[in-house]
Write an enzyme that holds these catalytic residues in place. Structure first.
Site, PDB file in Angstrom:
ATOM      1  CG  HIS A 121      22.654  20.562  15.797  1.00  0.00           C
ATOM      2  ND1 HIS A 121      23.148  21.747  16.293  1.00  0.00           N
ATOM      3  CD2 HIS A 121      22.771  19.661  16.793  1.00  0.00           C
ATOM      4  CE1 HIS A 121      23.569  21.571  17.537  1.00  0.00           C
ATOM      5  NE2 HIS A 121      23.355  20.338  17.868  1.00  0.00           N
TER       6      HIS A 121
HETATM    7  O1  RIB Z   1      27.252  19.228  15.822  1.00  0.00           O
HETATM    8  C1  RIB Z   1      25.970  18.783  15.455  1.00  0.00           C
HETATM    9  C2  RIB Z   1      26.029  17.834  14.310  1.00  0.00           C
HETATM   10  O2  RIB Z   1      26.813  16.696  14.648  1.00  0.00           O
HETATM   11  C3  RIB Z   1      24.654  17.259  13.925  1.00  0.00           C
HETATM   12  O3  RIB Z   1      24.644  16.932  12.567  1.00  0.00           O
HETATM   13  C4  RIB Z   1      24.572  16.015  14.761  1.00  0.00           C
HETATM   14  O4  RIB Z   1      23.681  15.045  14.211  1.00  0.00           O
HETATM   15  C5  RIB Z   1      25.988  15.529  14.682  1.00  0.00           C
HETATM   16  O5  RIB Z   1      26.117  14.812  13.461  1.00  0.00           O
END
Ligand code: RIB
Ligand code: CA
Length: 308
Positions: free
Chosen positions: A237
């Site tokens: 992500h």
């Molecule tokens: O949903 C994914 C996000 O939430 C990413 O930034 C992960 O590190 C969590 O913070």
């Protein structure tokens, strides 16, 4: 092009770790400040992890603690994905001490000293620190070139059926950022699902040298494959937010109007993202649509090789 000055606000976090390595390995970026926020795990862990990860790269960058909890509501971690310490239970050498201060103040200080449109903010955790900075001194928004957020989803969430984790953790802070009037770029779950790290990719990196690359492999291998994405790997992500800044040609995007559900029901934290121009008035975000996945991981491998 001179390197782009950026601030990274994060909650390391296994995917935050990869994002930090990528940013600190990329000559296109001038990382001025790293701030920690409670998110994947508590602030004690996210701060320690941020210090350790920056320390492994050998870069001298201030790391400052921020908010322990969201603006409203209780703090909720996500140890199922990131482990009890936020980086899969892996122990790293302790990094340099945190710089004294509070993240939202440090962000404002850096913005105040900047020229108009000089600084890019990268938010890859709950947006609490960014929201506090912008709410405390809204006039400083004009020093911001762009805000890149890993947050939200236009389809289903990952922490609830409606909401993505960062947005859900502090929707009020996200609402402040979305309404600050500066360009906001969104890397939502639909985009980050295209940055799926597979065991095959990790195995290809394993034999290669570098403590940062080896640490990245250890951290990546600690994350259970995403059931939501068919168990084929783990979505990177947060690195998507960084990759947008260093290789925008890997992405397609569109203007979109985004808002966030602040109710306290099942929809709380849902990002309502209008991809088709049905909302009257101007859009407030650039929504990242597609990503060249092969090029993403080739670039990530290349940049990890540049670290110690
Ligand atoms: O949903 C994914 C996000 O939430 C990413 O930034 C992960 O590190 C969590 O913070
Ligand atoms: Ca994160």
């Amino acid at each position: 092009m001179p390197p782009r000055p950026i601030i990274i606000d994060c909650d390391p976090g296994t995917d935050d770790a990869i994002a930090l390595f990528l940013a600190l390995a990329s000559p296109e970026l001038d990382v001025r400040l790293v701030t920690a926020v409670g998110g994947n795990v508590g602030l004690d862990h996210t701060l320690r992890n941020a210090r350790a990860l920056v320390g492994l790269t050998g870069k001298s960058i201030p790391v400052i603690a921020g908010a322990e909890r969201p603006m409203l509501g209780a703090f909720v971690a996500e140890p199922r994905v990131h482990g009890h310490n936020g980086i899969g239970g892996i122990t790293l050498p302790d990094g340099p001490p945190a710089t004294p201060g509070v993240a939202s103040d440090a962000i404002r200080d850096l913005l105040r000293a900047a020229a108009p449109g000089e600084i890019t903010l990268v938010g890859i955790g709950p947006a609490t620190n960014l929201g506090l900075a912008l709410a405390t001194e809204p006039a400083l928004a004009d020093r911001i070139a762009e805000i890149v957020l890993m947050t939200g989803a236009w389809a289903e969430g990952n922490v609830t059926p409606a909401a993505e984790f960062n947005a859900w953790n502090d929707p009020e802070a996200l609402a402040i950022v979305l309404s600050c009037g500066r360009p906001v770029t969104l890397a939502t779950l639909e985009l980050t699902a295209q940055a799926l790290c597979t065991p095959t990719w990790i195995a290809a990196q394993r034999p290669l040298p570098g403590i940062c690359r080896q640490t990245a492999c250890d951290i990546l291998a600690s994350v259970p494959p995403s059931k939501r994405l068919g168990g084929r790997g783990t979505p990177q992500h947060d690195a998507c937010a960084i990759m947008w800044l260093i290789a925008p040609d890997l992405f397609t995007h569109r203007p979109a109007y985004a808002s966030v559900d602040l109710t306290h029901g099942p929809g709380r934290g849902r990002t309502v993202i209008d991809r088709w121009g049905k909302t009257p008035g101007p859009t407030n975000t650039t929504l990242l649509d597609t990503l060249d996945s092969a090029a993403f991981f080739a670039k990530l491998a290349d940049r990890l090789a540049a670290l110690p």
